[in-house]
Motif scaffolding. Structure first.
Motif, PDB file in Angstrom:
ATOM      1  N   ASP A 146     -19.752  63.134  87.949  1.00  0.00           N
ATOM      2  CA  ASP A 146     -19.151  64.260  87.240  1.00  0.00           C
ATOM      3  C   ASP A 146     -20.084  65.471  87.150  1.00  0.00           C
ATOM      4  O   ASP A 146     -19.916  66.321  86.289  1.00  0.00           O
ATOM      5  N   ASP A 147     -21.071  65.551  88.043  1.00  0.00           N
ATOM      6  CA  ASP A 147     -22.050  66.641  88.088  1.00  0.00           C
ATOM      7  C   ASP A 147     -22.833  66.809  86.782  1.00  0.00           C
ATOM      8  O   ASP A 147     -23.339  67.882  86.490  1.00  0.00           O
ATOM      9  N   LYS A 148     -22.912  65.770  85.999  1.00  0.00           N
ATOM     10  CA  LYS A 148     -23.690  65.810  84.766  1.00  0.00           C
ATOM     11  C   LYS A 148     -24.976  65.021  84.990  1.00  0.00           C
ATOM     12  O   LYS A 148     -24.985  64.019  85.696  1.00  0.00           O
ATOM     13  N   ILE A 149     -26.035  65.473  84.347  1.00  0.00           N
ATOM     14  CA  ILE A 149     -27.306  64.761  84.418  1.00  0.00           C
ATOM     15  C   ILE A 149     -27.186  63.542  83.495  1.00  0.00           C
ATOM     16  O   ILE A 149     -26.890  63.689  82.311  1.00  0.00           O
ATOM     17  N   PRO A 150     -27.401  62.338  84.034  1.00  0.00           N
ATOM     18  CA  PRO A 150     -27.276  61.146  83.192  1.00  0.00           C
ATOM     19  C   PRO A 150     -28.402  61.076  82.159  1.00  0.00           C
ATOM     20  O   PRO A 150     -29.501  61.572  82.393  1.00  0.00           O
ATOM     21  N   SER A 151     -28.107  60.460  81.032  1.00  0.00           N
ATOM     22  CA  SER A 151     -29.146  60.327  80.004  1.00  0.00           C
ATOM     23  C   SER A 151     -30.088  59.191  80.382  1.00  0.00           C
ATOM     24  O   SER A 151     -29.676  58.192  80.976  1.00  0.00           O
ATOM     25  N   MET A 152     -31.340  59.375  80.038  1.00  0.00           N
ATOM     26  CA  MET A 152     -32.356  58.370  80.352  1.00  0.00           C
ATOM     27  C   MET A 152     -32.036  57.065  79.625  1.00  0.00           C
ATOM     28  O   MET A 152     -32.218  55.974  80.177  1.00  0.00           O
ATOM     29  N   LYS A 153     -31.534  57.175  78.411  1.00  0.00           N
ATOM     30  CA  LYS A 153     -31.212  55.986  77.613  1.00  0.00           C
ATOM     31  C   LYS A 153     -30.127  55.146  78.296  1.00  0.00           C
ATOM     32  O   LYS A 153     -30.265  53.925  78.413  1.00  0.00           O
ATOM     33  N   SER A 154     -29.082  55.799  78.782  1.00  0.00           N
ATOM     34  CA  SER A 154     -28.002  55.051  79.441  1.00  0.00           C
ATOM     35  C   SER A 154     -28.473  54.442  80.754  1.00  0.00           C
ATOM     36  O   SER A 154     -28.081  53.325  81.109  1.00  0.00           O
ATOM     37  N   LEU A 155     -29.322  55.152  81.474  1.00  0.00           N
ATOM     38  CA  LEU A 155     -29.847  54.620  82.731  1.00  0.00           C
ATOM     39  C   LEU A 155     -30.734  53.397  82.492  1.00  0.00           C
ATOM     40  O   LEU A 155     -30.647  52.404  83.225  1.00  0.00           O
ATOM     41  N   LYS A 156     -31.576  53.471  81.477  1.00  0.00           N
ATOM     42  CA  LYS A 156     -32.451  52.330  81.182  1.00  0.00           C
ATOM     43  C   LYS A 156     -31.639  51.130  80.710  1.00  0.00           C
ATOM     44  O   LYS A 156     -31.969  49.985  81.046  1.00  0.00           O
ATOM     45  N   GLN A 157     -30.569  51.379  79.952  1.00  0.00           N
ATOM     46  CA  GLN A 157     -29.705  50.279  79.512  1.00  0.00           C
ATOM     47  C   GLN A 157     -29.006  49.643  80.707  1.00  0.00           C
ATOM     48  O   GLN A 157     -28.923  48.416  80.808  1.00  0.00           O
ATOM     49  N   GLU A 158     -28.525  50.483  81.620  1.00  0.00           N
ATOM     50  CA  GLU A 158     -27.879  49.951  82.822  1.00  0.00           C
ATOM     51  C   GLU A 158     -28.873  49.151  83.663  1.00  0.00           C
ATOM     52  O   GLU A 158     -28.545  48.091  84.197  1.00  0.00           O
ATOM     53  N   LYS A 159     -30.098  49.647  83.763  1.00  0.00           N
ATOM     54  CA  LYS A 159     -31.126  48.926  84.514  1.00  0.00           C
ATOM     55  C   LYS A 159     -31.393  47.563  83.884  1.00  0.00           C
ATOM     56  O   LYS A 159     -31.513  46.550  84.591  1.00  0.00           O
ATOM     57  N   GLU A 160     -31.476  47.526  82.574  1.00  0.00           N
ATOM     58  CA  GLU A 160     -31.713  46.256  81.886  1.00  0.00           C
ATOM     59  C   GLU A 160     -30.570  45.279  82.143  1.00  0.00           C
ATOM     60  O   GLU A 160     -30.803  44.100  82.436  1.00  0.00           O
ATOM     61  N   ASN A 161     -29.335  45.768  82.049  1.00  0.00           N
ATOM     62  CA  ASN A 161     -28.168  44.914  82.304  1.00  0.00           C
ATOM     63  C   ASN A 161     -28.155  44.406  83.743  1.00  0.00           C
ATOM     64  O   ASN A 161     -27.869  43.231  83.995  1.00  0.00           O
ATOM     65  N   LEU A 162     -28.474  45.294  84.681  1.00  0.00           N
ATOM     66  CA  LEU A 162     -28.496  44.894  86.094  1.00  0.00           C
ATOM     67  C   LEU A 162     -29.608  43.892  86.377  1.00  0.00           C
ATOM     68  O   LEU A 162     -29.441  42.983  87.195  1.00  0.00           O
ATOM     69  N   THR A 163     -30.737  44.046  85.702  1.00  0.00           N
ATOM     70  CA  THR A 163     -31.845  43.113  85.889  1.00  0.00           C
ATOM     71  C   THR A 163     -31.450  41.715  85.406  1.00  0.00           C
ATOM     72  O   THR A 163     -31.729  40.717  86.081  1.00  0.00           O
ATOM     73  N   ILE A 164     -30.779  41.650  84.259  1.00  0.00           N
ATOM     74  CA  ILE A 164     -30.308  40.361  83.735  1.00  0.00           C
ATOM     75  C   ILE A 164     -29.278  39.762  84.690  1.00  0.00           C
ATOM     76  O   ILE A 164     -29.320  38.563  85.011  1.00  0.00           O
ATOM     77  N   GLN A 165     -28.364  40.607  85.153  1.00  0.00           N
ATOM     78  CA  GLN A 165     -27.326  40.157  86.080  1.00  0.00           C
ATOM     79  C   GLN A 165     -27.940  39.658  87.385  1.00  0.00           C
ATOM     80  O   GLN A 165     -27.538  38.617  87.916  1.00  0.00           O
ATOM     81  N   ARG A 166     -28.929  40.388  87.903  1.00  0.00           N
ATOM     82  CA  ARG A 166     -29.588  39.994  89.147  1.00  0.00           C
ATOM     83  C   ARG A 166     -30.270  38.633  88.997  1.00  0.00           C
ATOM     84  O   ARG A 166     -30.210  37.791  89.893  1.00  0.00           O
ATOM     85  N   LYS A 167     -30.921  38.419  87.861  1.00  0.00           N
ATOM     86  CA  LYS A 167     -31.599  37.145  87.634  1.00  0.00           C
ATOM     87  C   LYS A 167     -30.597  35.990  87.658  1.00  0.00           C
ATOM     88  O   LYS A 167     -30.837  34.956  88.296  1.00  0.00           O
ATOM     89  N   ALA A 168     -29.470  36.168  86.986  1.00  0.00           N
ATOM     90  CA  ALA A 168     -28.446  35.119  86.967  1.00  0.00           C
ATOM     91  C   ALA A 168     -27.873  34.889  88.368  1.00  0.00           C
ATOM     92  O   ALA A 168     -27.669  33.731  88.788  1.00  0.00           O
ATOM     93  N   GLN A 169     -27.638  35.964  89.094  1.00  0.00           N
ATOM     94  CA  GLN A 169     -27.107  35.836  90.451  1.00  0.00           C
ATOM     95  C   GLN A 169     -28.126  35.186  91.383  1.00  0.00           C
ATOM     96  O   GLN A 169     -27.740  34.421  92.275  1.00  0.00           O
ATOM     97  N   GLN A 170     -29.400  35.476  91.177  1.00  0.00           N
ATOM     98  CA  GLN A 170     -30.440  34.853  91.995  1.00  0.00           C
ATOM     99  C   GLN A 170     -30.475  33.351  91.752  1.00  0.00           C
ATOM    100  O   GLN A 170     -30.610  32.567  92.690  1.00  0.00           O
ATOM    101  N   GLU A 171     -30.325  32.950  90.495  1.00  0.00           N
ATOM    102  CA  GLU A 171     -30.307  31.515  90.173  1.00  0.00           C
ATOM    103  C   GLU A 171     -29.103  30.838  90.819  1.00  0.00           C
ATOM    104  O   GLU A 171     -29.222  29.732  91.352  1.00  0.00           O
ATOM    105  N   THR A 172     -27.951  31.505  90.793  1.00  0.00           N
ATOM    106  CA  THR A 172     -26.753  30.952  91.414  1.00  0.00           C
ATOM    107  C   THR A 172     -26.945  30.811  92.920  1.00  0.00           C
ATOM    108  O   THR A 172     -26.632  29.769  93.504  1.00  0.00           O
ATOM    109  N   TYR A 173     -27.479  31.856  93.526  1.00  0.00           N
ATOM    110  CA  TYR A 173     -27.725  31.819  94.968  1.00  0.00           C
ATOM    111  C   TYR A 173     -28.714  30.706  95.328  1.00  0.00           C
ATOM    112  O   TYR A 173     -28.489  29.963  96.281  1.00  0.00           O
TER     113      TYR A 173
END
Length: 164
Positions: free
Chosen positions: A100-127
């Protein structure tokens, strides 16, 4: 051989076809788990880039504003060229990669990174689980073929080449 037979009996495989089908299903699940893991890793890489450029944007935003207010913009730009170029590169990247041509907030990006890191760990264990289990099933299938006296096609081709 005894362990292979015990494994087959414990897991209720009644035929070679059933065993092969279970192995094929497991390989398909492993491939799907790897594909999902790669997608998450790609998204995590993208979020890391957004964090980098958002930080670069925020760090040089003040200098850019000072340039806009400066009476002699050309002189100010020359004195602070590196910071202004970093700011402009960050703005260009963020506008290109923000929906949407908006600069994302650092807080939302860090939260998304944390969620993705948790998700990646679970997916790695499944794999890893599917990978290990598929390896075990591959060994069982090979042992069954050896017990029944059937040589896998790959070994047959190698044997023919050496016999020539």
């Amino acid at each position: 051989m005894a362990k292979t037979i015990a494994y087959i009996q414990e897991n209720g495989f009644d035929s070679r076809e059933e065993l092969q089908s279970a192995y094929d299903d497991l390989v398909a699940k492993r491939k799907e788990a790897r594909k999902t893991l790669r997608h998450t890793e790609d998204r995590l890489k993208s979020v890391n880039q957004l964090i980098h450029y958002t930080g670069q944007y925020l760090a040089n935003k003040g200098t850019y504003r000072e340039m806009l207010k400066a009476p002699n913009k050309k002189k100010f730009r020359l004195e602070h060229q590196a910071e202004i170029e970093l700011y402009e590169a960050a703005v260009k990247f963020l506008k290109l990669h923000s929906p949407d041509d908006k600069i994302p907030s650092m807080k939302s990006l860090k939260q998304e990174k944390e969620n993705l890191t948790i998700q990646r760990k679970a997916q790695q264990e499944t794999y890893d689980y599917f990978k290990d289990y598929a390896g075990e099933m591959k060994t069982v299938c090979a042992n069954v073929e050896a017990i029944l006296g059937r040589v896998p096609a790959k070994e047959t081709e190698l044997t023919k080449q050496y016999d020539l």
